[in-house]
Scaffold this motif. Structure first.
Motif, PDB file in Angstrom:
ATOM      1  N   LYS A 160       0.805  -1.335  -0.171  1.00 56.79           N
ATOM      2  CA  LYS A 160      -0.095   0.058  -0.051  1.00 56.79           C
ATOM      3  C   LYS A 160       0.947   1.378  -0.037  1.00 56.79           C
ATOM      4  O   LYS A 160       1.718   1.308   0.674  1.00 56.79           O
ATOM      5  N   CYS A 161       0.562   2.120  -0.767  1.00 54.75           N
ATOM      6  CA  CYS A 161       1.425   3.488  -0.939  1.00 54.75           C
ATOM      7  C   CYS A 161       1.134   4.400   0.585  1.00 54.75           C
ATOM      8  O   CYS A 161       0.129   4.678   0.904  1.00 54.75           O
ATOM      9  N   LYS A 162       2.193   4.732   0.922  1.00 53.29           N
ATOM     10  CA  LYS A 162       2.271   5.582   2.143  1.00 53.29           C
ATOM     11  C   LYS A 162       1.682   7.097   2.062  1.00 53.29           C
ATOM     12  O   LYS A 162       1.285   7.518   2.534  1.00 53.29           O
ATOM     13  N   THR A 163       2.104   7.757   0.648  1.00 50.08           N
ATOM     14  CA  THR A 163       1.866   8.971   0.357  1.00 50.08           C
ATOM     15  C   THR A 163       0.409   9.219   0.600  1.00 50.08           C
ATOM     16  O   THR A 163      -0.046  10.180   0.840  1.00 50.08           O
ATOM     17  N   CYS A 164      -0.523   8.203  -0.175  1.00 44.76           N
ATOM     18  CA  CYS A 164      -1.944   8.472  -0.357  1.00 44.76           C
ATOM     19  C   CYS A 164      -2.695   7.408   0.470  1.00 44.76           C
ATOM     20  O   CYS A 164      -3.825   7.671   0.423  1.00 44.76           O
ATOM     21  N   GLY A 165      -2.063   6.782   1.272  1.00 49.22           N
ATOM     22  CA  GLY A 165      -2.757   5.822   2.001  1.00 49.22           C
ATOM     23  C   GLY A 165      -3.396   4.717   1.200  1.00 49.22           C
ATOM     24  O   GLY A 165      -4.771   4.259   1.711  1.00 49.22           O
ATOM     25  N   THR A 183      -3.690  13.270  -8.847  1.00 45.43           N
ATOM     26  CA  THR A 183      -2.996  11.748  -8.870  1.00 45.43           C
ATOM     27  C   THR A 183      -1.597  11.733  -8.130  1.00 45.43           C
ATOM     28  O   THR A 183      -1.159  12.726  -8.026  1.00 45.43           O
ATOM     29  N   CYS A 184      -1.759  10.646  -7.139  1.00 44.53           N
ATOM     30  CA  CYS A 184      -0.715  10.593  -6.155  1.00 44.53           C
ATOM     31  C   CYS A 184       0.668  10.465  -6.993  1.00 44.53           C
ATOM     32  O   CYS A 184       0.748   9.536  -7.717  1.00 44.53           O
ATOM     33  N   PRO A 185       1.666  11.508  -6.590  1.00 43.31           N
ATOM     34  CA  PRO A 185       3.034  11.381  -7.610  1.00 43.31           C
ATOM     35  C   PRO A 185       3.875  10.181  -7.111  1.00 43.31           C
ATOM     36  O   PRO A 185       4.544   9.750  -7.948  1.00 43.31           O
ATOM     37  N   THR A 186       3.783   9.650  -5.910  1.00 41.07           N
ATOM     38  CA  THR A 186       4.432   8.557  -5.582  1.00 41.07           C
ATOM     39  C   THR A 186       4.168   7.156  -6.344  1.00 41.07           C
ATOM     40  O   THR A 186       4.734   6.388  -6.791  1.00 41.07           O
ATOM     41  N   CYS A 187       2.756   6.830  -6.060  1.00 39.60           N
ATOM     42  CA  CYS A 187       2.229   5.531  -6.921  1.00 39.60           C
ATOM     43  C   CYS A 187       1.533   5.653  -8.040  1.00 39.60           C
ATOM     44  O   CYS A 187       1.164   4.787  -8.739  1.00 39.60           O
ATOM     45  N   ARG A 188       1.507   7.069  -8.647  1.00 38.41           N
ATOM     46  CA  ARG A 188       1.062   7.423  -9.791  1.00 38.41           C
ATOM     47  C   ARG A 188      -0.566   6.953  -9.938  1.00 38.41           C
ATOM     48  O   ARG A 188      -0.970   6.568 -11.058  1.00 38.41           O
TER      49      ARG A 188
END
Ligand SMILES: [Zn+2]
Ligand SMILES: [Zn+2]
Length: 369
Positions: A160-165, A183-188
């Motif tokens: 699970k991506c930590k930036t956007c939960g 859109t979350c830049p970490t997980c696109r």
């Protein structure tokens, strides 16, 4: 405030086709979108963006465009053109969302739909008359088969991506008049991070694939029109839909026939004697050659109409007409015999002056005295 000319706003010539107008609008609108606008004055960018939307709304609508061409800005009063001044970017983007494809979801948030793809199909006038089927072959990004689009090596699970939960999106404030869900830049947008990537797609979950598709182009279509094939574009973000494939239609110029709406025009050269005495000549039509009668005394540029030999109307199927225009060609070279006969004719003409010619010389005399 003085309104600028819509063609000038979009930077297209007055005779621009639908496809050109669309392209021009898409290019300019993206330039003034808050994500891309380079200027310091945001409100100026916003004003430009709205001016473009208005110009596009009018010029992309055949009825509004005709009113504007004929009567200018005045002609559009009560024609139902939107007042963009009070609208936000997001509303405008969703109004013309088709145009931007998946590239810009607008300020609405939600997972981004897949990119639209464009392709072009060329038709002959004969095919316009009957409709046509085409096989399209194109490449598009598609789900990777090895990892089923997850991007993770088979047998492993993405984290699970930590930036956007895990939501795939983050909220940003763009300063001033808009607020966007991005859109979350970490997980696109995936909501997950691949720790052990699939070797076939290097973790992207997408690979390039060839797609073969048949498309039916309906009869009566015009140059620059688009046949949209829903969900044939690229895959969207997780939980979203595929983009579309837009098939731009261009109609090949015909060697003899020019199109005016659903009517066709052809110009047929005839000789001076055929024009004077009358004749039967061959004229090209969509169905082949057709014999047409040149009435005696035909003038240069005069035309006859062949009913229902034109193109079908896309809605009613009713066919337009074909107009055959006669152009008198004067011979550049004459044989001795021809010259002699024409001189004899000219001698008689000196006595019996032709009516139109007489009028001309009388006017000439009146004018110069
Ligand atoms: Zn994320
Ligand atoms: Zn893969």
């Amino acid at each position: 405030m003085q309104k600028r000319d819509y063609y000038e706003v979009l930077g297209v010539p007055r005779e621009a086709g639908v496809a050109d107008i669309k392209r021009a609008y898409r290019r300019s609108a993206l330039k003034y979108h808050p994500d891309n606008y380079k200027g310091d004055d945001k409100s100026e960018g916003e004003a430009k963006f709205k001016e473009l939307a208005e110009a596009y709304e009018v010029l992309s609508d055949p009825q509004k465009r005709q009113l504007y061409d004929q009567y200018g800005h005045q002609g559009l009063r009560g024609a139902g053109v939107h007042d963009f001044s009070g609208m936000g970017f997001g509303d405008i983007f969703s109004m013309f969302g088709d145009i931007f494809g998946g590239g810009f979801g607008g300020a609405r948030g939600g997972p981004r739909r897949g990119y639209d793809l464009e392709t072009e199909v060329e038709l002959t006038l004969e095919e316009v008359a009957t409709g046509a089927d085409r096989t399209l072959e194109f490449e598009r990004m598609d789900f990777c088969e090895t990892c089923s689009g997850s991007g993770a090596k088979p047998g492993t699970t993405p984290e699970k991506c930590k930036t956007c939960g895990g939501h795939g999106q983050v909220e940003t404030s763009g300063g001033g008049f808009f607020r966007m869900v991005r859109t979350c830049p970490t997980c696109r947008g995936a909501g997950t991070i691949v720790t052990d990537p699939c070797s076939d797609c290097r973790g992207s979950g997408r690979t390039k694939k060839k797609r073969v598709l048949s498309v039916h182009i309906p009869l009566g279509i015009h140059d620059g029109q688009v046949v949209r094939m829903r969900n044939e574009g690229e895959p969207g973000e997780k939980g979203s839909v595929r983009g579309d494939l837009r098939c731009y239609v261009s109609v090949k110029p015909h060697p003899f026939l020019t199109r005016h709406g659903n009517d066709l025009l052809c110009q047929v050269p005839i000789t001076f004697t055929q024009a004077a005495l009358g004749a039967t000549v061959e004229a090209p039509t969509l169905a082949g050659r057709e014999e047409v009668v040149v009435p005696p005394g035909t003038q240069h540029g005069e035309a006859i109409t062949l009913k229902r030999r034109g193109l079908p109307d896309p809605r009613s199927g009713r066919k337009g007409n074909q107009v055959v225009q006669f152009l008198i060609e004067v011979p550049r070279k004459l044989t001795k015999k021809q010259t002699q006969l024409l001189r004899e004719l000219a001698d008689i003409e000196d006595i019996n002056v032709l009516p139109v010619k007489k009028g001309f010389f009388e006017k000439l005399k009146e004018y110069f005295g």
